[in-house]
Design a protein around this motif. Structure first.
Motif, PDB file in Angstrom:
ATOM      1  N   THR A 184      53.594 -13.376  28.766  1.00  0.00           N
ATOM      2  CA  THR A 184      52.531 -12.773  29.023  1.00  0.00           C
ATOM      3  C   THR A 184      51.186 -13.609  28.948  1.00  0.00           C
ATOM      4  O   THR A 184      50.765 -14.261  27.910  1.00  0.00           O
ATOM      5  CB  THR A 184      52.362 -11.518  28.058  1.00  0.00           C
ATOM      6  OG1 THR A 184      53.281 -10.750  28.081  1.00  0.00           O
ATOM      7  CG2 THR A 184      51.062 -10.651  28.390  1.00  0.00           C
ATOM      8  N   THR A 185      50.512 -13.448  29.917  1.00  0.00           N
ATOM      9  CA  THR A 185      49.334 -14.438  29.952  1.00  0.00           C
ATOM     10  C   THR A 185      48.167 -13.899  29.200  1.00  0.00           C
ATOM     11  O   THR A 185      48.186 -12.577  28.929  1.00  0.00           O
ATOM     12  CB  THR A 185      48.658 -14.580  31.468  1.00  0.00           C
ATOM     13  OG1 THR A 185      48.265 -13.335  32.099  1.00  0.00           O
ATOM     14  CG2 THR A 185      49.783 -15.058  32.484  1.00  0.00           C
ATOM     15  N   ALA A 186      47.088 -14.482  29.084  1.00  0.00           N
ATOM     16  CA  ALA A 186      45.718 -13.971  28.266  1.00  0.00           C
ATOM     17  C   ALA A 186      45.148 -12.723  29.233  1.00  0.00           C
ATOM     18  O   ALA A 186      44.523 -11.935  28.230  1.00  0.00           O
ATOM     19  CB  ALA A 186      44.852 -14.971  28.180  1.00  0.00           C
ATOM     20  N   ALA A 187      45.444 -12.743  30.463  1.00  0.00           N
ATOM     21  CA  ALA A 187      44.762 -11.707  31.249  1.00  0.00           C
ATOM     22  C   ALA A 187      45.805 -10.423  31.194  1.00  0.00           C
ATOM     23  O   ALA A 187      45.507  -9.238  31.575  1.00  0.00           O
ATOM     24  CB  ALA A 187      44.597 -12.001  32.667  1.00  0.00           C
ATOM     25  N   GLY A 188      47.108 -10.493  30.563  1.00  0.00           N
ATOM     26  CA  GLY A 188      47.848  -9.552  30.346  1.00  0.00           C
ATOM     27  C   GLY A 188      48.865  -9.379  31.585  1.00  0.00           C
ATOM     28  O   GLY A 188      49.433  -8.321  31.629  1.00  0.00           O
ATOM     29  N   GLU A 189      48.881 -10.535  32.528  1.00  0.00           N
ATOM     30  CA  GLU A 189      49.948 -10.517  33.448  1.00  0.00           C
ATOM     31  C   GLU A 189      51.147 -11.063  32.959  1.00  0.00           C
ATOM     32  O   GLU A 189      51.376 -12.003  32.529  1.00  0.00           O
ATOM     33  CB  GLU A 189      49.288 -11.270  34.579  1.00  0.00           C
ATOM     34  CG  GLU A 189      50.207 -11.307  35.629  1.00  0.00           C
ATOM     35  CD  GLU A 189      49.795 -10.332  36.694  1.00  0.00           C
ATOM     36  OE1 GLU A 189      50.807  -9.669  37.232  1.00  0.00           O
ATOM     37  OE2 GLU A 189      48.655  -9.859  36.893  1.00  0.00           O
ATOM     38  N   PRO A 190      52.369 -10.107  33.304  1.00  0.00           N
ATOM     39  CA  PRO A 190      53.862 -10.800  32.988  1.00  0.00           C
ATOM     40  C   PRO A 190      54.200 -11.601  33.759  1.00  0.00           C
ATOM     41  O   PRO A 190      54.206 -11.469  35.116  1.00  0.00           O
ATOM     42  CB  PRO A 190      54.458  -9.282  32.843  1.00  0.00           C
ATOM     43  CG  PRO A 190      53.667  -8.260  33.618  1.00  0.00           C
ATOM     44  CD  PRO A 190      52.388  -8.634  33.760  1.00  0.00           C
ATOM     45  N   VAL A 191      54.800 -12.583  33.354  1.00  0.00           N
ATOM     46  CA  VAL A 191      55.235 -13.723  34.250  1.00  0.00           C
ATOM     47  C   VAL A 191      56.890 -13.967  33.728  1.00  0.00           C
ATOM     48  O   VAL A 191      56.954 -14.237  33.004  1.00  0.00           O
ATOM     49  CB  VAL A 191      54.744 -14.993  34.152  1.00  0.00           C
ATOM     50  CG1 VAL A 191      55.130 -16.266  35.155  1.00  0.00           C
ATOM     51  CG2 VAL A 191      53.124 -14.761  34.530  1.00  0.00           C
ATOM     52  N   ARG A 192      57.783 -13.873  34.560  1.00  0.00           N
ATOM     53  CA  ARG A 192      59.047 -13.810  34.552  1.00  0.00           C
ATOM     54  C   ARG A 192      59.506 -15.536  34.608  1.00  0.00           C
ATOM     55  O   ARG A 192      59.345 -15.954  35.672  1.00  0.00           O
ATOM     56  CB  ARG A 192      59.795 -13.198  35.407  1.00  0.00           C
ATOM     57  CG  ARG A 192      61.421 -12.516  34.988  1.00  0.00           C
ATOM     58  CD  ARG A 192      61.419 -12.008  34.028  1.00  0.00           C
ATOM     59  NE  ARG A 192      62.662 -11.550  33.349  1.00  0.00           N
ATOM     60  CZ  ARG A 192      63.256 -10.918  32.331  1.00  0.00           C
ATOM     61  NH1 ARG A 192      62.600 -11.071  31.350  1.00  0.00           N
ATOM     62  NH2 ARG A 192      64.340 -10.644  32.152  1.00  0.00           N
ATOM     63  N   VAL A 193      59.919 -15.862  33.618  1.00  0.00           N
ATOM     64  CA  VAL A 193      60.507 -17.371  33.464  1.00  0.00           C
ATOM     65  C   VAL A 193      61.957 -17.275  33.205  1.00  0.00           C
ATOM     66  O   VAL A 193      62.433 -16.932  32.361  1.00  0.00           O
ATOM     67  CB  VAL A 193      59.698 -18.055  32.282  1.00  0.00           C
ATOM     68  CG1 VAL A 193      60.120 -19.695  32.162  1.00  0.00           C
ATOM     69  CG2 VAL A 193      58.151 -17.867  32.529  1.00  0.00           C
ATOM     70  N   THR A 194      62.671 -18.157  34.165  1.00  0.00           N
ATOM     71  CA  THR A 194      64.127 -18.360  34.221  1.00  0.00           C
ATOM     72  C   THR A 194      64.261 -20.099  33.945  1.00  0.00           C
ATOM     73  O   THR A 194      63.772 -20.678  34.788  1.00  0.00           O
ATOM     74  CB  THR A 194      64.821 -17.852  35.246  1.00  0.00           C
ATOM     75  OG1 THR A 194      64.688 -16.358  35.353  1.00  0.00           O
ATOM     76  CG2 THR A 194      66.219 -18.236  35.298  1.00  0.00           C
ATOM     77  N   SER A 195      65.252 -20.191  32.870  1.00  0.00           N
ATOM     78  CA  SER A 195      65.926 -21.710  32.767  1.00  0.00           C
ATOM     79  C   SER A 195      67.145 -21.401  33.256  1.00  0.00           C
ATOM     80  O   SER A 195      68.012 -20.774  32.859  1.00  0.00           O
ATOM     81  CB  SER A 195      65.622 -21.900  31.183  1.00  0.00           C
ATOM     82  OG  SER A 195      66.514 -23.362  31.079  1.00  0.00           O
ATOM     83  N   VAL A 196      67.573 -22.196  34.130  1.00  0.00           N
ATOM     84  CA  VAL A 196      69.105 -22.175  34.764  1.00  0.00           C
ATOM     85  C   VAL A 196      69.635 -23.677  35.024  1.00  0.00           C
ATOM     86  O   VAL A 196      68.898 -24.709  35.124  1.00  0.00           O
ATOM     87  CB  VAL A 196      68.862 -21.690  35.998  1.00  0.00           C
ATOM     88  CG1 VAL A 196      68.110 -22.226  37.124  1.00  0.00           C
ATOM     89  CG2 VAL A 196      70.388 -21.313  36.517  1.00  0.00           C
ATOM     90  N   HIS A 197      70.872 -23.473  34.690  1.00  0.00           N
ATOM     91  CA  HIS A 197      71.620 -24.804  34.923  1.00  0.00           C
ATOM     92  C   HIS A 197      72.852 -24.738  35.900  1.00  0.00           C
ATOM     93  O   HIS A 197      73.762 -23.871  35.521  1.00  0.00           O
ATOM     94  CB  HIS A 197      72.128 -25.520  33.518  1.00  0.00           C
ATOM     95  CG  HIS A 197      72.618 -27.087  33.706  1.00  0.00           C
ATOM     96  ND1 HIS A 197      73.110 -27.571  32.659  1.00  0.00           N
ATOM     97  CD2 HIS A 197      72.669 -27.804  34.851  1.00  0.00           C
ATOM     98  CE1 HIS A 197      73.684 -28.852  33.113  1.00  0.00           C
ATOM     99  NE2 HIS A 197      73.293 -29.067  34.390  1.00  0.00           N
ATOM    100  N   LEU A 198      72.747 -25.100  37.320  1.00  0.00           N
ATOM    101  CA  LEU A 198      73.727 -24.604  38.088  1.00  0.00           C
ATOM    102  C   LEU A 198      75.121 -25.574  38.020  1.00  0.00           C
ATOM    103  O   LEU A 198      74.916 -26.763  37.304  1.00  0.00           O
ATOM    104  CB  LEU A 198      73.493 -24.825  39.268  1.00  0.00           C
ATOM    105  CG  LEU A 198      72.513 -23.867  39.792  1.00  0.00           C
ATOM    106  CD1 LEU A 198      71.869 -23.831  41.346  1.00  0.00           C
ATOM    107  CD2 LEU A 198      72.630 -22.316  39.397  1.00  0.00           C
TER     108      LEU A 198
END
Length: 307
Positions: A184-198
């Motif tokens: 969640t940013t300081a402005a309250g915006e949710p950001v989806r973050v994905t870590s992946v290994h194929l």
């Protein structure tokens, strides 16, 4: 086991004859065994409780005062790095060096792959918990090959809505997964973050495509999002075509040097490590030079795109 074995007591057989196991043990020797057992069992139980509590922290917030929201300057930084279970090409294990290399980028969020939690190859360290404590960041971990090896996300703020996505095994030879969290940013915006290994191996393109299909279906983009990791796929590959067709933008291709290579260290020949985004604007992207893994880290500066 040693302590419990010490509790075994031999008793005389009926009729005054000794049991086959041997002579009876005097009461004072039995008492001594019980005391020895207590001395062995009690510290073990205490350490087990402490380990359980510490291990739980390793899977969640480890920073002392982690805020709920990220930086308030509008521009955030992500670092992506396949850590090769902490082992450099020189065979050295230098977790402090890894921490300093990450710290130097002043990241808000870090996506990691090949994070080990006790593998002998990596010196037996729990990299996830160690890095979280050392960097004073939140940690989330997702097992992949086994419970001690997988992907992680670190952040200077809270991470919520944690989901582990097992990916299709396909032709193998290793189980893979993706880890998705919300920053969640300081402005309250949710950001989806994905870590992946194929999946690795050049011939495994069909498996990687199946893994991407599964991940994109499980994590539909409904707002700002970052997808980062070791894709084991190069620019122009079918795997990257799937991602660009789905709306993902590569940070290095947008604002960095597309000729920069990431693997293998020390003489990279391929670019297979990626930071991609949707609903975000990349302002800078660089490939690092740290020799502490068989991959080089990728760093990107970004902000949420506003209409």
């Amino acid at each position: 086991v040693v302590a419990l074995a010490g509790l075994r007591r031999r008793t005389p057989a009926a009729g005054g004859e000794q049991a086959d196991a041997g002579p009876a043990v005097p009461d004072d020797r039995v008492a001594a065994r019980v005391n020895a057992a207590r001395l062995l069992l009690i510290p073990g139980l205490v350490l087990a409780v402490v380990g359980i509590l510490a291990g739980d922290r390793g899977w969640s917030t480890t920073g002392a005062t982690v805020p709920a929201q990220a930086s308030d300057d509008g521009t955030l930084t992500v670092v992506d790095w396949n850590l090769h279970y902490g082992v450099a090409p020189s065979t050295a294990v230098d977790l402090e060096g890894v921490a300093r290399a990450i710290e130097a980028q002043d990241p808000d969020v870090v996506t990691l792959q090949e994070v080990e939690r006790g593998w002998v190859f990596g010196g037996g360290a729990d990299m996830a918990t160690w890095l979280a404590h050392r960097l004073d960041m939140t940690i989330r971990f997702a097992p992949a090959a086994d419970q001690q090896f997988g992907n992680a996300v670190l952040a200077r703020s809270a991470l919520t809505d944690v989901v582990v996505h097992p990916l299709p095994y396909g032709d193998g030879p290793q189980d893979r997964s993706a880890l998705s969290v919300t920053l969640t940013t300081a402005a309250g915006e949710p950001v989806r973050v994905t870590s992946v290994h194929l999946q690795h191996r050049e011939s495994n393109t069909p498996t990687r495509l199946a893994q991407l299909d599964a991940l994109l279906a499980a994590e539909p983009v409904t707002g700002p999002a970052l997808l980062a990791g070791d894709l084991n796929a190069v620019p122009g590959s079918p795997e990257l075509d799937v991602l660009t067709d789905a709306g993902w933008v590569s940070a290095v291709d947008a604002v960095g040097d597309p000729a920069a290579l990431t693997s293998p260290v020390p003489d990279p020949e391929h670019r297979i490590d990626w930071v991609l985004g949707q609903g975000v604007t990349f302002t800078e992207a660089t490939v690092g030079t740290s020799p502490l893994s068989d991959h080089l880290p990728v760093t990107a500066r970004w902000r949420v795109t506003t209409d």
